[in-house]
Each structure stands twice: as structure tokens, then as C-alpha cells.
Design an enzyme around this catalytic site. Structure first.
Site, mmCIF file in Angstrom:
data_model
loop_
_atom_site.group_PDB
_atom_site.id
_atom_site.type_symbol
_atom_site.label_atom_id
_atom_site.label_comp_id
_atom_site.label_asym_id
_atom_site.label_seq_id
_atom_site.Cartn_x
_atom_site.Cartn_y
_atom_site.Cartn_z
ATOM 1 N N ARG A 147 9.752 -2.400 1.310
ATOM 2 C CA ARG A 147 9.495 -1.111 1.975
ATOM 3 C C ARG A 147 8.022 -0.714 1.930
ATOM 4 O O ARG A 147 7.602 0.208 2.626
ATOM 5 C CB ARG A 147 10.348 -0.020 1.336
ATOM 6 C CG ARG A 147 10.091 0.204 -0.147
ATOM 7 C CD ARG A 147 11.046 1.236 -0.727
ATOM 8 N NE ARG A 147 10.864 1.428 -2.152
ATOM 9 C CZ ARG A 147 11.434 0.692 -3.088
ATOM 10 N NH1 ARG A 147 12.220 -0.329 -2.732
ATOM 11 N NH2 ARG A 147 11.242 0.934 -4.377
ATOM 12 N N TYR A 148 7.232 -1.406 1.109
ATOM 13 C CA TYR A 148 5.815 -1.061 0.975
ATOM 14 C C TYR A 148 4.892 -1.984 1.771
ATOM 15 O O TYR A 148 3.716 -1.678 1.922
ATOM 16 C CB TYR A 148 5.394 -1.111 -0.499
ATOM 17 C CG TYR A 148 6.148 -0.156 -1.385
ATOM 18 C CD1 TYR A 148 6.167 1.213 -1.126
ATOM 19 C CD2 TYR A 148 6.851 -0.618 -2.493
ATOM 20 C CE1 TYR A 148 6.865 2.084 -1.940
ATOM 21 C CE2 TYR A 148 7.549 0.243 -3.315
ATOM 22 C CZ TYR A 148 7.558 1.594 -3.036
ATOM 23 O OH TYR A 148 8.249 2.459 -3.837
ATOM 24 N N THR A 149 5.391 -3.112 2.227
ATOM 25 C CA THR A 149 4.523 -4.110 2.863
ATOM 26 C C THR A 149 4.780 -4.195 4.363
ATOM 27 O O THR A 149 5.848 -3.806 4.848
ATOM 28 C CB THR A 149 4.739 -5.496 2.224
ATOM 29 O OG1 THR A 149 6.107 -5.875 2.385
ATOM 30 C CG2 THR A 149 4.385 -5.471 0.742
#
Length: 747
Positions: free
Chosen positions: A141-143
Site C-alpha cells: 500500500r506504500y509503494t
């Protein structure tokens, strides 16, 4: 009160439509049949559909992921990166595995992870590092990701029937069985897989060299591969130890082992070796841990500190060296003892038409060429059919061009819509497909200019069709197309080699010599098991020994730092070590507790220590039952580095004392009954086995035991001469009992 079970009750009867006759019954089957029917399908699935790469260079998990990214439009230069979680979710339409497994597959394909020579995914965010086991990637979800430009070469003409498509696992969409890559991706990027009973390990090669070699092999099947394909090119760089014979073996058979060593530089100002490139098969943590282990073991003394300084700028392992250390010689030693030099095991096991096959570089490139030829032929045939269809339609326009008004009149005067196409077919002598095309032309386009412009394409189409038909008939022209594509790929995506070579003349092949510093030391062993190694200079400064209360020095030796040490315990075991394994210390410290230092068994204590450099001489063990065993010290010499020797002496009777003699010497033994005996050690024959029970050297009175044994000094010899025995009996023969006149008082 519990209800009594009625023995006449019948077993329940299950009435169900899905009831299968014979279910629940026990059937005897051979274990081999069960394995074939149950395990074999799983094994084949792992081999064919999971672990091994195919000729396009991808495993199914890689291919599914990249194809879904392509379908999402993530190859377009105008498309922004997408969240990795979105891509993972889309990929689950093709890949029935969990999201974490898919994401880990994605991580390895990204530029940020640095696993591939030519990454396929442009990434943003933390994707970890291939060379670090502790640097973990961030959550999906962060990349963010999108496809790299080089993926254009993977999906070129994929919509032109270049490869087969099959339904996905739930039959809701189609996916490609292979990707029509325009260059041999199978050898450009590394690929590792472990299947059932087999594995694959393909090393990466430089893109420009692979393209050049493929072109050369297409022109000459007997081309010398070594002349164009210099060797593997790893993403992490390093130096390959060039072994032409081993490389030739890998190129021809697909199996072999290649040695890669790290790249370093020395900062003379900070006395620090900086390692910036390491072998592809190891991690910076593994190297650091091994160096620390060697320092603790005393095998490396030139290093004062080692730390991992890897940061956003890349890998960096700093090794601080002590003053006077030659960094090049130290690195040669580290190459031998640590993963700073490691081997890459090659096993080019690739699926060809669903069958695993280990192949050399020549055969792999030949198979890829055949695969690519089929892709080009299918693409050409697909384009040929499209152009023929277009030409067929434009030929109808050519006929309409002769009399546009007639076409308009036919359409206008036809009363029924369904009769328009048949009337056009009759009016112009065209078929149904052509008539449908004419009927669908917009009213605004039924003019001479539009029709002339379209008809002008006819000549070009006929020329293209003729060329395509010629290509399909001539294999050489297909190969020419492939060669042109390879040259274009090399021109657009080739990059400088990262892994360079150490040739045999450049490598300092040093023997694994013992470079432990040698100097004089004094060795001290206390009764309770403490050991000290003190240099003569330090001993002169402070000769007062620090010991535990009630402890005392039981053994003292003058030796060197390279002396071998044999420690005998009270459990009939011997522990081997070296003086260099112990730190130099001072008399004012307690020293090393030997049972803890050498990992004695629980409850095991030290009895004595024997230092030696050549394993000459004998150890004479004396037991409570009056027996003595003379064992050559050579019996404790081992060719391997075994640290623990079981059955070091006999355990049939408790050990009283052990005496080491280089040559025959006079020995005094005493019993608990107050008797003594003096004899020469030469009177006892040596035994070949370490745990020999020995011979009876003295006959003991009732309830008496052997109490002690020691060698006699020259000063003690005259006084003890009256206790000398004329002979010592052989094993099994009782010795003469000494009279009271030979009684000694213990001091």
C-alpha cells in the site's frame, strides 16, 4: 444414572443422494501407487507451472504479473505509476496465490530491489535490497510501480497472434502462455527456482554480448561463443575469476561453478577497507557475521572493527584494520575465509515445450531462435491476413469509383433495407463482405476524393502482401528480421558491463598458510581449571598470580603462541585447542575458565593440560586400581580440526594422575596405605589404543588405592633410590608388595 446401551440398537443408516457406495471402507494399496496418484500431480505442477523458467525467460508468476500490468496500460509513457496493491489485486485474476506471494514476486522484478540486470518494473518506494537480508521491502500500500521501457520488447506484437493464449484458472479471461520477447531474456536476467527433485539457476549475461552472440550463432552455428560472450554480468558487479575451461563447460553443458569476489578500495587516511560490491550469491550481513566469527575465534587479528555503512547511496561494508596491516594481504585472507569470494552454481534447467531440460548457452540460444522464428512467422501471417482483408474491401471501392452515382441509385431505389447488400453485389459484381463494407460507408464519404484516397492504398497493400508471402516462404528473411530486432534492442537498452574479470595471472593464489603470530609465552593452569597465557615481558612486570580463594597453580609451561594444547577432563575426554586461541593476559587477572571456553559437558572438570608442537613423547595414566597405561601423544594428533576426542583414556577405574614424558624417566607412585614405588617409565610398554586399561604396576593391600604419581627430579633421586623396583610386571601378573621398610609419610 446413565442409560444402559442397548446392544440390539442398529447402526444409523445415512440416506443421502450423494452417498457413494463403498465410501468409508478401508482399501489396501501399495505406497508406490498412492505416491503416484497423489504426489506425482503435485510434483509435475511445481515443475511445469511454478518453479522453472521457460524459453521466454519467465516463470508463470512473473508472466502473469507483467501481463496484467500491460493490460492496465502501465507501459504507456504517459501513464502514472499505480499503487502496488492495485497491481497485486489485478494479478490475482490470473494468479490464484495470495497477495503476499504475488507482491514478493513483484519486488524482485523492480529497479529498487536491484536483483535484475535489466529490471522490468519502474518502482517508487522501499523495495528492499537483494544484497541485504535485513533491508525489508515496504508494504504494497506504500509503494508504486509501472512497467519499464524495456517491456516494450516483451509485449511487442502480442496482439498479433504471436503466442498462444489460454483461459485463466476460473475461465473468465485469457492469458498468454509465453511472452514474444524480441531478445533472449532467459539469459539476460538471472532466474532461480527449486522444484520437486530438480532446480534451476541461470546466471545473467550482458545484453549487448547476448545479442551479439545470438546474431553470430544464427549466421554460423559453429561460432565460438567465448569470443563474443565474455562471461556472466551480475547486477551487483564484483570480479569474476576468469576460468576459460569452466566457462566453456557452462556454455556447452549448462552446469558448472563460477567464482566471484568482492570489489574494495583502501582509505589510507582512516585505515579502512571499503567493500562496495559483493558476490550476487551472498549478503552484506552474512559477510559481516562471518568476519566477526573469525575475529572471535582468533583466526583474524588484523581487524579492529567491521560495520555496515550501507545507505541510500548504495552498499558499503567498512573494515577498519590495525596499524601495519597490509590491506591487500588481509583481503586475500578474507577471500579464502569469508563469502567476500563466493561461487555461483550454474544449472541452466529450462522448460522446453513443457519438458525440463538442462542446456548449455549454445542450445538455449538455438531454442530461443526457433521460438522467435515462430513468433515472427505468426505475426507475419496475422498481418498478411489483415492486409488481404483490407485489400479485398478496397477493391470494392475501386469498382464503385467507376460509377458512384450508380451505387447511390441502387441504395436509394431499394425498398427493403435487407435488399441493399444483395443489390450492390449484383450491381457491381462484388461479394457479400465487400457489399457490407460499401453499404456502411457514411454518406459524407461517398465522394470521389475520399474514394480516390482510399484506393491509392491498394498498390501499397499488394506490394506488402507480396513481401509477406515471400518472407513466409524464405526462412533466411525471417532470421534477417530477428537480427535487425536484436541490433535495435542492443542499441536502445545495452549498458556497460558491471562485472569485470580477474585473469589467472592477476589473481594471487596463496596457499592457506597459518599466519598466526609466533612469540614466546608462559602458560599457567590452576587446580580449579583456569588458564592464563602471559608474555615474558608482562610476567616480569607482575609475577604475583591472581587466583580464587583456595586455588593454586598446578601446571606451568614455557611455550610459544603456536603451541597445540590438549586438555584432559575427568570424564575420559580430551579437548584440543591452540595457545593462539586464548588472549594474552596478565598475572593480575583470573584468566579463562577452560571448561567454559572449550564447552565442556555439564559437570565435567579439567584434570591436566599437555602442550605440544610435534606430538612426540608419551602420557602415562595412573588409575586407582594400581594400573598404568602408557599412551603415545601421537594418538591424539588428528588430520581434521576436531576439537573433542572421546575415550581419551580408560574409564574403568578412576584416574589418579597423568604424567607426560618426552623420554624415559623415573616415576614415584604412592598408595593410600603409605607405600611407595620408584620405577623407570621405560619398563612399561606403550599401548596403541587411547583407552587401554594398562598394566598393574603395583599390588595394593586390602582397601588400598593408588594415591599419586609424579616424575622424580635429580635432587630427589638419591633419597628415593631405596624404593626403586627392579622390574614392573606385565599386565595380569601381580607385583610384589612392598614391605613396611618402604613406607613413606605423605607431605
Amino acid at each position: 444414572m446413565a442409560k444402559k446401551k442397548n446392544s440390539s440398537d442398529k447402526a444409523p443408516v445415512f440416506k443421502h443422494e450423494a452417498y457413494i457406495e463403498g465410501s468409508g471402507s478401508v482399501v489396501d494399496q501399495h505406497i508406490t501407487d498412492v505416491l503416484k496418484s497423489n504426489y506425482m500431480p503435485y510434483a509435475m505442477s511445481v515443475i511445469v507451472s511454478r518453479a522453472l523458467p521457460e524459453i521466454d525467460g519467465f516463470k508463470p508468476s512473473h508472466r502473469k504479473l507483467l501481463y496484467m500490468m500491460y493490460k492496465r496500460g502501465l507501459l504507456s509513457p504517459d501513464k502514472e505509476r499505480s499503487k502496488s496493491a492495485n497491481v497485486v489485486g489485478e494479478t490475482m485474476k490470473l494468479n490464484p496465490h495470495g497477495d503476499q506471494a504475488i507482491y514478493e514476486t513483484m519486488v524482485r522484478l523492480t529497479r529498487g530491489n536491484e536483483s535484475l540486470l535489466h529490471p522490468y518494473i519502474d518502482s517508487k518506494g522501499n523495495f528492499g535490497k537483494q544484497y541485504s537480508s535485513k533491508t525489508r521491502f515496504a508494504a504494497a500500500r506504500y509503494t508504486e510501480v509501472k512497467l519499464e521501457k524495456i517491456c516494450n520488447e516483451l509485449f511487442r506484437d502480442i496482439d498479433h497472434d504471436t503466442v498462444d493464449f489460454v483461459p485463466n484458472y476460473d475461465n473468465t479471461m485469457q492469458e498468454p502462455t509465453l511472452l514474444p520477447a524480441t531478445f533472449p531474456t532467459v539469459l539476460v536476467n538471472s532466474n532461480t527456482g527449486i522444484a520437486v527433485s530438480m532446480a534451476s539457476n541461470v546466471c545473467p549475461f550482458n545484453l549487448a554480448e547476448i545479442c551479439e552472440t545470438t546474431i553470430a550463432l544464427m549466421k554460423d552455428p559453429n561460432h565460438d561463443i567465448l569470443s563474443t560472450l565474455k562471461g556472466p554480468d551480475f547486477p551487483g558487479g564484483g570480479f569474476l575469476l576468469y576460468d576459460e575451461a569452466e566457462l566453456g563447460k557452462v556454455y556447452e553443458t549448462g552446469r558448472g561453478s563460477l567464482k566471484v569476489r568482492s570489489k574494495y578500495s583502501f582509505d589510507s587516511d582512516s585505515k579502512c577497507i571499503e567493500v562496495t560490491q559483493i558476490p550476487y550469491t551472498t549478503t552484506v550481513e552474512a559477510i559481516q557475521d562471518k568476519i566477526i566469527e573469525l575475529i572471535k575465534a582468533g583466526k583474524i587479528r588484523e581487524i579492529s572493527d567491521v560495520r555496515d555503512e550501507t545507505d541510500i547511496n548504495g552498499l558499503k561494508l567498512a573494515i577498519e584494520v590495525k596499524r601495519g596491516t597490509d590491506p591487500d594481504k588481509l583481503m586475500q585472507k578474507l577471500y579464502r575465509l569469508t563469502p567476500l569470494q563466493d561461487s555461483y552454481p550454474c544449472n541452466f534447467n529450462i522448460l522446453i515445450a513443457g519438458t525440463p531440460k538442462v542446456m548449455g548457452v549454445r542450445e538455449i540460444l538455438t531454442e530461443w531462435t526457433a521460438f522467435r522464428e515462430e513468433c515472427v512467422m505468426r505475426r507475419t501471417y496475422f498481418d498478411l491476413q489483415k492486409k488481404k482483408e483490407k485489400l479485398h474491401l478496397l477493391e470494392a471501392l475501386s469498382k464503385i469509383l467507376l460509377d458512384i452515382d450508380k451505387a447511390i441509385k441502387i441504395i436509394r431505389e431499394t425498398e427493403e433495407e435487407a435488399d441493399v447488400v444483395p443489390n450492390l453485389m449484383i450491381g457491381f459484381g462484388i461479394d457479400e463482405i465487400q457489399a457490407e463494407y460499401v453499404a456502411e460507408i457514411k454518406l459524407r464519404n461517398i465522394n470521389r476524393q475520399y474514394i480516390l484516397r482510399r484506393v491509392e492504398e491498394v498498390d501499397q497493400l499488394r506490394k506488402d502482401i507480396a513481401e509477406m508471402e515471400d518472407i513466409l516462404r524464405d526462412k533466411k528473411k525471417i532470421r534477417k528480421i530477428i537480427i535487425e530486432e536484436l541490433k535495435e534492442v542492443s542499441k536502445n537498452y545495452a549498458q556497460p558491463r558491471r562485472t569485470f574479470f580477474y585473469y589467472q595471472s592477476d589473481v594471487e593464489e596463496e596457499e592457506d598458510v597459518d599466519d598466526t603470530p609466533d612469540y614466546a609465552v608462559n602458560l599457567f593452569v590452576s587446580e580449579s581449571g583456569y588458564f592464563k597465557k602471559i608474555t615474558p615481558q608482562s610476567l616480569r612486570m607482575s609475577s604475583e598470580q591472581k587466583l580464587k580463594d583456595g586455588d593454586y597453580i598446578s601446571q606451568t609451561f614455557e611455550a610459544t603462541n603456536k603451541t597445540d594444547l590438549i586438555f584432559f577432563s575427568d570424564k575420559a575426554q580430551a579437548y584440543k585447542s591452540k595457545a593462539s586461541a586464548f588472549d594474552d593476559t596478565k598475572a593480575s587477572v583470573m584468566g579463562d575458565y577452560v571448561p567454559a571456553k572449550l564447552s565442556f559437558d555439564e559437570g565435567e572438570n579439567l584434570r591436566l593440560m599437555i602442550p605440544t608442537t610435534d606430538y612426540s613423547g608419551y602420557i602415562i595414566f595412573f588409575f586407582e586400581n594400581g594400573k598404568a597405561a602408557k599412551i603415545p601423544l601421537k594418538s591424539y594428533e588428528t588430520k581434521t580440526n576436531r576439537k573433542k576426542l572421546a575415550n581419551a583414556y580408560s574409564d574403568k577405574s578412576p584416574l589418579v594422575a597423568a604424567v607426560f614424558v618426552n623420554e624415559d624417566a623415573d616415576i614415584l607412585i604412592r598408595t593410600t596405605s603409605g607405600h611407595a614405588l620408584v620405577f623407570n617409565s621405560g619398563m612399561i610398554l606403550p599401548k596403541s589404543t587411547r583407552d587401554s586399561q594398562g598394566v598393574q604396576v603395583i599390588t595394593l593391600r586390602k582397601n588400598a588405592q593408588l594415591a599419586s604419581a609424579k616424575t622424580i627430579t635429580e635432587e630427589e633421586a638419591p633419597e628415593l633410590e631405596k624404593y626403586r623396583a627392579k622390574s614392573v610386571p606385565a599386565a595380569g601378573k601381580p607385583a610384589k608388595e612392598l614391605g613396611d621398610s618402604n613406607q613413606l609419610s605423605f607431605t
